[in-house]
Scaffold this motif. Structure first.
Motif, PDB file in Angstrom:
ATOM      1  N   PHE A 226      52.244   4.608  35.290  1.00 39.74           N
ATOM      2  CA  PHE A 226      51.796   4.240  36.630  1.00 39.74           C
ATOM      3  C   PHE A 226      51.408   2.763  36.637  1.00 39.74           C
ATOM      4  O   PHE A 226      50.671   2.298  35.765  1.00 39.74           O
ATOM      5  CB  PHE A 226      50.589   5.084  37.040  1.00 39.74           C
TER       6      PHE A 226
ATOM      7  N   GLN B 239      43.131  12.301  44.592  1.00 43.06           N
ATOM      8  CA  GLN B 239      43.877  11.060  44.371  1.00 43.06           C
ATOM      9  C   GLN B 239      42.943   9.850  44.409  1.00 43.06           C
ATOM     10  O   GLN B 239      43.111   8.905  43.638  1.00 43.06           O
ATOM     11  CB  GLN B 239      44.973  10.930  45.437  1.00 43.06           C
TER      12      GLN B 239
ATOM     13  N   ASP C 235      50.522   1.564  42.200  1.00 42.44           N
ATOM     14  CA  ASP C 235      51.064   2.894  42.493  1.00 42.44           C
ATOM     15  C   ASP C 235      50.005   3.792  43.136  1.00 42.44           C
ATOM     16  O   ASP C 235      48.799   3.642  42.880  1.00 42.44           O
ATOM     17  CB  ASP C 235      51.567   3.566  41.210  1.00 42.44           C
ATOM     18  N   ASP C 236      50.475   4.754  43.910  1.00 41.78           N
ATOM     19  CA  ASP C 236      49.563   5.655  44.621  1.00 41.78           C
ATOM     20  C   ASP C 236      48.683   6.481  43.679  1.00 41.78           C
ATOM     21  O   ASP C 236      47.529   6.785  44.001  1.00 41.78           O
ATOM     22  CB  ASP C 236      50.348   6.588  45.560  1.00 41.78           C
ATOM     23  N   ASN C 237      49.203   6.859  42.492  1.00 39.88           N
ATOM     24  CA  ASN C 237      48.422   7.698  41.579  1.00 39.88           C
ATOM     25  C   ASN C 237      47.785   6.925  40.427  1.00 39.88           C
ATOM     26  O   ASN C 237      47.244   7.537  39.504  1.00 39.88           O
ATOM     27  CB  ASN C 237      49.314   8.809  41.003  1.00 39.88           C
TER      28      ASN C 237
ATOM     29  N   SER D  56      53.437  11.596  42.721  1.00 42.90           N
ATOM     30  CA  SER D  56      53.519  10.181  43.070  1.00 42.90           C
ATOM     31  C   SER D  56      54.837   9.868  43.780  1.00 42.90           C
ATOM     32  O   SER D  56      55.895  10.335  43.370  1.00 42.90           O
ATOM     33  CB  SER D  56      53.409   9.327  41.807  1.00 42.90           C
TER      34      SER D  56
END
Length: 545
Positions: free
Chosen positions: A472, A517, A476-478, A432
């Protein structure tokens, strides 16, 4: 609503815990450092665990207790540590008296059977207790304390004490978890790395029969080369004797007497000095030669009566549901100590060094060179191994040290043709950028020079809240991947049914759930063709299935 320290009456005696909150204000009850076996001292530091004696006074379970003697390399300031009260466990429960008993998740930590613990600093229960799961983390003996094996029955140390610790913990949990709101008939055992290999051992060991309901093996297998004692284990005993200043050919009783007299911390120091550099790079020893192995004689507490191949053919657990898999780029872990130029040169000249020591010992040197050349060509084609093609070496190590073993466990399980469902996965989620703390920790430890791929242990932050890493956040990206991973595993813990996207694999169609992802899909394992080459290379020396 209860506001005072909770006290639970276990079958071993009363324990006092704490009321805690997750960082999302979810209340739960924490009981830490509960002994499931008697404390260790003297000769008992190396022998099978003894059932814990009942206590009458309320036990203070408000803080974590000792961990096994070890060199704790996870600390910012690595140090020798540990104590004799290490046979303990931690229980975290959302509700002590739920209307309906809650599912139980028992975690066996990794660390190569050499270091590590079930500490909440790494394995915080927050995410799982928020999903109404009772979480138990187990400490067990490691390195020479958990896996010293001597052949003389009079000494009483056949080996695998660390795995026997885990089994005793599972018995204690089954007998007592109802006191904490858990369902003793709905217990999922899980672990990562050496913890994953431990889960595999429990699935095939008759000693653990009937102690759990289902299992999750993450990035670990009994067939991983680092999960079994080296074939030259006797050499480690001789080197140990020399370090203890006795004759290398001393009897088992004389050696054991010297071991017992040695300070435990000094024993850890000695243990970590026994492996030679060549054994680390071309063998199966990562840190210590004291690892699980077939026990030399039968005993009441025999954990491994036969080889893992034999035990895996018709395991007692073939009717249980199991999840197994790993991270896409397991081999990134091996950036931590790359071969030197001279060691690469040796591999360029002697292709047998691409094989694990057990295979090299079973065939002629000419045959070993030939089989090794197949693997050399598979990963490097006509290139010579140098520091310039390290990424290819990392790919090779990932398959050698992790994926071929995981694949072997899968093949044995499918061949056993039990009623249990098998769910196979590959986690493919890069570090991340929005919440990088855990990844910074792993990548710094392993000396990984980039932030690509999914390294060994980077599935941990999806299940546990580490003290040094934020959770997270929704943007957040993850976040999506983490939530989906957690949800499907909790679904499995609840009822043996992971998410709808995840279909069981079969002997006819070996498919894995590729967890990206954003995208999750059932597909062929990307490296399966390479693993089938490994299978062919090893086929004449492995059991037929």
């Amino acid at each position: 609503m209860q506001t005072q320290n909770p006290v639970v009456a276990t079958l071993s005696g009363p324990v006092k815990g704490l009321i805690k909150q997750t960082d999302t204000s979810k209340r739960y009850f924490s009981f830490q450092g509960i002994p499931y076996a008697e404390p260790l001292h003297g000769e008992f530091r190396f022998k099978a665990p003894r059932p814990v004696k009942k206590w009458s006074e309320t036990l203070d379970a408000t803080r974590e207790s000792d961990i096994s003697y070890q060199f704790d390399i996870w600390r910012p300031d690595p140090m020798l540590t540990g104590g004799d009260n290490c046979l303990n466990l931690n229980i975290y429960t959302p509700n002590i008296e739920p209307a309906t008993s809650l599912p139980v998740f028992v975690w066996i930590h990794g660390g190569g059977f050499v270091f590590g613990s079930g500490s909440s600093q790494v394995y915080g229960p927050d995410y799982l207790v928020e999903r109404d799961v009772v979480v138990v983390t187990v400490n067990y003996r490691l390195n020479i304390f958990g896996f010293l094996s001597l052949r003389d029955p009079k000494v009483g140390v056949p080996g695998n004490a660390g795995l026997k610790d885990q089994t005793m913990a599972l018995r204690w949990i089954k007998e007592n978890v109802a006191c904490f709101g858990g369902d003793p008939n709905n217990v999922t055992i899980a672990g990562e790395s050496a913890g994953g290999a431990s889960i595999n051992y429990h699935l095939i060991s008759p000693f653990s029969k009937g102690l759990f309901t289902r299992a999750i093996m993450m990035s670990g297998s009994v067939f991983n080369p680092w999960a079994q004692a080296p074939i030259n284990y006797k050499d480690f005993l001789k080197r140990l004797a020399v370090h203890l200043e006795i004759d290398e050919n001393s009897s088992d009783s004389a050696l054991f007497e010297a071991i017992v007299k040695t300070d435990p911390i000094k024993l850890v120091q000695i243990d970590l000095q026994l492996a030679e550099e060549e054994e680390k790079f071309f063998g199966s020893v990562l840190l210590s030669g004291f690892l699980p192995q077939v026990e030399p004689y039968a005993s009441e507490s025999c954990f491994l009566p036969s080889s893992v191949e034999i035990l895996s053919r018709n395991p007692w657990s073939k009717d249980l549901d199991v999840i197994l898999g790993g991270c896409a780029d397991e081999g990134l872990l091996f950036y931590y100590e790359l071969p030197s130029d001279s060691q690469f040169s040796q591999m360029n000249e002697d292709f047998s060094l691409f094989l694990t020591p057990d295979l090299r010992a079973k065939v002629s040197s000419r045959e070993a060179h030939h089989r090794g050349s197949i693997l050399k060509k598979l990963y490097f084609a006509e290139e010579r191994l140098t520091l310039k093609n390290v990424p290819k070496f990392i790919d090779f190590q990932g398959d050698k040290q992790f994926w071929f073993g995981i694949y072997s466990t899968l093949r044995f399980r499918l061949a056993a043709a039990g009623k249990g469902k098998t769910f196979f996965y590959r986690l493919n989620v890069p570090p991340s950028k929005d919440t990088p703390d855990f990844y910074e920790f792993v990548r710094t430890f392993s000396n990984v020079p980039h932030r690509n791929g999914t390294c060994h242990s980077e599935d941990i932050p999806f299940l546990f809240k580490a003290a040094f890493a934020k959770r997270f956040a929704p943007n957040d990206d993850n976040y999506v991947a983490a939530q989906r991973f957690l949800t499907t595993f909790v679904d499995f813990v609840n009822n043996g049914k992971p998410s709808d996207a995840w279909r069981e694999t079969s002997k006819k169609s070996i498919k894995c759930l590729d967890m990206g992802q954003r995208d999750w899909r059932m597909t062929t394992l990307p490296n399966i063709d390479k693993l089938r080459v490994w299978e062919a290379v090893y086929s004449e020396t492995k059991a037929k299935y």
